[in-house]
Design a protein around this motif. Structure first.
Motif: not given
Length: 128
Positions: A77-78, A80-83, A100-101
């Motif tokens: 999640d982290r 993904a949040a920063i791309g 979710t991934h």
């Protein structure tokens, strides 16, 4: 000549490895080095990985789906949040990948050098 010069000037991709099995961790470190990447860090716990992500730049990550009894979800999640691109490593196929991934790549254990090279090329676009 220009292509060879560019290859020498461009920085090596910095990869975070999150893996709790020592043999697999060492194997990944060696393979990534052989493929021209720099291992930015190796984490064996979720908290280590999250701390590193918050403090140091990386170009990609290889994430074991399960670290003992911990799931990799907070790290995925982290990232993904920063791309930041990442791929899951697992011996269980897509069944263990966080829902979710599910669109992310999977490096199936056991893997070979050419499997890792394919992931770096297709998922991360790091090597030709």
């Amino acid at each position: 000549m220009a292509g060879a010069l560019a290859a020498k000037i461009l920085p090596k991709p910095r990869i975070l490895i999150v893996e709790d099995e020592p043999f697999i961790l060492l194997t990944l470190e060696d393979m990534l080095s052989d493929l021209g990447c720099e291992v930015a860090a190796s984490a064996t716990r979720i908290s280590e990985a999250l701390e590193f992500i918050g403090n140091r730049p990386i170009d990609g990550a290889l994430l074991d789906v399960n670290l003992g009894d911990q799931k990799i979800d907070p790290v995925a999640d982290r990232l993904a949040a920063i791309g930041c691109p990442f791929v899951f490593t697992t011996g269980y196929g897509r069944s263990g990948v966080p829902h979710t991934h599910m669109e992310r790549g999977v490096l199936q254990k056991p893997f070979r050098m050419d499997d890792l090279a394919r992931v770096l090329r297709d998922e991360f676009k790091f090597i030709a």
